[in-house]
Design a protein around this motif. Structure first.
Motif, short mmCIF file in Angstrom:
data_model
loop_
_atom_site.label_atom_id
_atom_site.label_comp_id
_atom_site.label_asym_id
_atom_site.label_seq_id
_atom_site.Cartn_x
_atom_site.Cartn_y
_atom_site.Cartn_z
N ALA A 40 0.84 -1.18 0.00
CA ALA A 40 0.00 0.00 0.00
C ALA A 40 0.89 1.25 0.00
CB ALA A 40 -0.91 0.00 1.23
N PRO A 41 0.36 2.38 -0.45
CA PRO A 41 1.17 3.61 -0.48
C PRO A 41 1.73 3.95 0.89
CG PRO A 41 -0.87 3.92 -1.71
CD PRO A 41 -0.97 2.57 -1.02
N GLY A 42 3.02 4.20 0.94
CA GLY A 42 3.67 4.58 2.18
C GLY A 42 3.92 3.45 3.15
N LYS A 43 3.64 2.21 2.72
CA LYS A 43 3.83 1.06 3.61
C LYS A 43 4.80 0.07 2.99
CE LYS A 43 -0.64 1.27 5.96
NZ LYS A 43 -1.84 0.49 6.40
N GLU A 44 5.32 -0.82 3.83
CA GLU A 44 6.21 -1.84 3.34
C GLU A 44 5.41 -2.96 2.65
OE1 GLU A 44 9.83 -1.44 6.61
OE2 GLU A 44 8.72 -3.31 6.43
N ARG A 45 6.10 -3.65 1.76
CA ARG A 45 5.46 -4.80 1.11
C ARG A 45 5.22 -5.88 2.15
NH1 ARG A 45 7.73 -6.64 -4.69
NH2 ARG A 45 7.49 -4.37 -4.90
N GLU A 46 4.04 -6.49 2.12
CA GLU A 46 3.71 -7.52 3.09
C GLU A 46 3.23 -8.78 2.40
OE1 GLU A 46 0.39 -6.70 5.66
OE2 GLU A 46 -0.88 -5.98 4.04
N LEU A 47 3.52 -9.91 3.06
CA LEU A 47 3.10 -11.21 2.55
C LEU A 47 1.61 -11.39 2.80
CD1 LEU A 47 3.77 -14.03 1.41
CD2 LEU A 47 4.34 -14.72 3.75
N VAL A 48 0.88 -11.80 1.77
CA VAL A 48 -0.55 -12.02 1.87
C VAL A 48 -0.87 -13.51 1.99
CG1 VAL A 48 -2.77 -11.77 0.69
CG2 VAL A 48 -1.08 -9.92 0.59
N ALA A 49 -0.31 -14.32 1.08
CA ALA A 49 -0.62 -15.74 1.07
C ALA A 49 0.47 -16.50 0.34
CB ALA A 49 -1.97 -15.99 0.40
N THR A 50 0.65 -17.77 0.74
CA THR A 50 1.65 -18.65 0.13
C THR A 50 1.03 -20.01 -0.11
OG1 THR A 50 3.49 -17.51 1.22
CG2 THR A 50 3.89 -19.76 0.48
N ILE A 51 1.44 -20.65 -1.20
CA ILE A 51 0.98 -22.00 -1.51
C ILE A 51 2.17 -22.85 -1.90
CG2 ILE A 51 0.48 -21.41 -3.93
CD1 ILE A 51 -2.00 -23.29 -3.68
N THR A 52 2.17 -24.10 -1.45
CA THR A 52 3.28 -24.99 -1.73
C THR A 52 3.27 -25.46 -3.19
OG1 THR A 52 1.93 -26.84 -0.94
CG2 THR A 52 3.42 -25.81 0.64
N THR A 53 4.33 -26.16 -3.57
CA THR A 53 4.48 -26.56 -4.97
C THR A 53 3.32 -27.47 -5.43
OG1 THR A 53 5.88 -28.39 -4.24
CG2 THR A 53 6.99 -26.37 -4.95
N ALA A 54 2.88 -28.36 -4.56
CA ALA A 54 1.79 -29.27 -4.93
C ALA A 54 0.42 -28.64 -4.73
CB ALA A 54 1.89 -30.55 -4.10
N GLY A 55 0.38 -27.49 -4.10
CA GLY A 55 -0.90 -26.81 -3.88
C GLY A 55 -1.72 -27.39 -2.76
N ASN A 56 -1.08 -28.11 -1.83
CA ASN A 56 -1.85 -28.76 -0.77
C ASN A 56 -1.60 -28.17 0.61
OD1 ASN A 56 0.74 -29.64 -0.53
ND2 ASN A 56 0.29 -31.81 -0.61
N ALA A 57 -0.89 -27.08 0.68
CA ALA A 57 -0.69 -26.40 1.96
C ALA A 57 -0.60 -24.90 1.70
CB ALA A 57 0.57 -26.89 2.65
N PHE A 58 -1.11 -24.13 2.67
CA PHE A 58 -1.25 -22.69 2.47
C PHE A 58 -0.93 -21.95 3.76
CE2 PHE A 58 -3.94 -24.33 -0.86
CZ PHE A 58 -4.67 -25.33 -0.23
N ASN A 59 -0.55 -20.68 3.60
CA ASN A 59 -0.42 -19.76 4.72
C ASN A 59 -1.05 -18.44 4.33
OD1 ASN A 59 0.93 -20.94 7.01
ND2 ASN A 59 2.72 -21.12 5.71
N TYR A 60 -1.67 -17.79 5.30
CA TYR A 60 -2.31 -16.51 5.04
C TYR A 60 -1.93 -15.51 6.12
CZ TYR A 60 -5.37 -19.04 1.83
OH TYR A 60 -5.86 -19.81 0.80
N ALA A 61 -1.86 -14.24 5.73
CA ALA A 61 -1.74 -13.18 6.72
C ALA A 61 -3.03 -13.13 7.54
CB ALA A 61 -1.52 -11.84 6.03
N ASP A 62 -2.91 -12.80 8.80
CA ASP A 62 -4.09 -12.75 9.68
C ASP A 62 -5.15 -11.80 9.12
OD1 ASP A 62 -2.31 -13.06 12.86
OD2 ASP A 62 -3.01 -14.56 11.42
N SER A 63 -4.71 -10.74 8.47
CA SER A 63 -5.64 -9.72 7.98
C SER A 63 -6.53 -10.20 6.84
CB SER A 63 -4.87 -8.48 7.53
OG SER A 63 -3.94 -8.82 6.51
N VAL A 64 -6.17 -11.32 6.20
CA VAL A 64 -6.97 -11.80 5.06
C VAL A 64 -7.56 -13.18 5.29
CG1 VAL A 64 -5.52 -10.43 3.51
CG2 VAL A 64 -5.09 -12.89 3.76
N LYS A 65 -7.26 -13.81 6.40
CA LYS A 65 -7.77 -15.16 6.68
C LYS A 65 -9.29 -15.17 6.65
CE LYS A 65 -4.02 -17.17 9.41
NZ LYS A 65 -3.56 -17.55 10.76
N GLY A 66 -9.84 -16.17 5.97
CA GLY A 66 -11.28 -16.29 5.86
C GLY A 66 -11.89 -15.48 4.73
N ARG A 67 -11.09 -14.59 4.12
CA ARG A 67 -11.60 -13.76 3.02
C ARG A 67 -10.89 -14.06 1.69
NH1 ARG A 67 -10.88 -8.42 3.10
NH2 ARG A 67 -8.95 -8.49 4.32
#
Length: 116
Positions: A40-67
């Motif tokens: 976002a403007p004036g902010k640092e780049r932040e991680l939103v979500a990650t998916i593994t190579t096989a697509g069977n595991a994920f991580n999300y930032a707390d701010s976007v979990k469930g959305r």
């Protein structure tokens, strides 16, 4: 030549949805962990979500979990970010990143603006 090309950004009202895509080429997509970041403007780049190579595991930032939901189609060399219930604070440039060990590739970004 490595390329990551994001698309799907735009202007959406609060509560709306967008689906971002990131098309990859020039490297072995199935060997890379894929992530979405945002800045976002004036902010640092932040991680939103990650998916593994096989697509069977994920991580999300707390701010976007469930959305937000990250997914990948290894047959199409594409990673997606489904964004629901969007909020004004989700406004940012969204980037995809491919990572394998210390090797990182970035896309050019796509703008998402959440506003009424």
């Amino acid at each position: 030549q490595v390329q990551l090309v994001e698309s799907g950004g735009g202007l959406v009202q609060p509560g709306g949805s967008l689906r971002l895509s990131c098309a990859a080429s020039g490297f072995t997509f199935t060997s890379y962990i894929m992530s979405w970041y945002r800045q976002a403007p004036g902010k640092e780049r932040e991680l939103v979500a990650t998916i593994t190579t096989a697509g069977n595991a994920f991580n999300y930032a707390d701010s976007v979990k469930g959305r937000f939901t990250i997914s990948r189609d290894n047959a199409k060399n594409t990673v997606y970010l489904q964004m629901n219930s969007l909020k004004p604070e989700d406004t940012a440039v969204y980037y995809c990143k491919a990572r394998r060990g210390g090797e990182n590739y970035w896309g050019q970004g796509t703008q998402v603006t959440v506003s009424s």
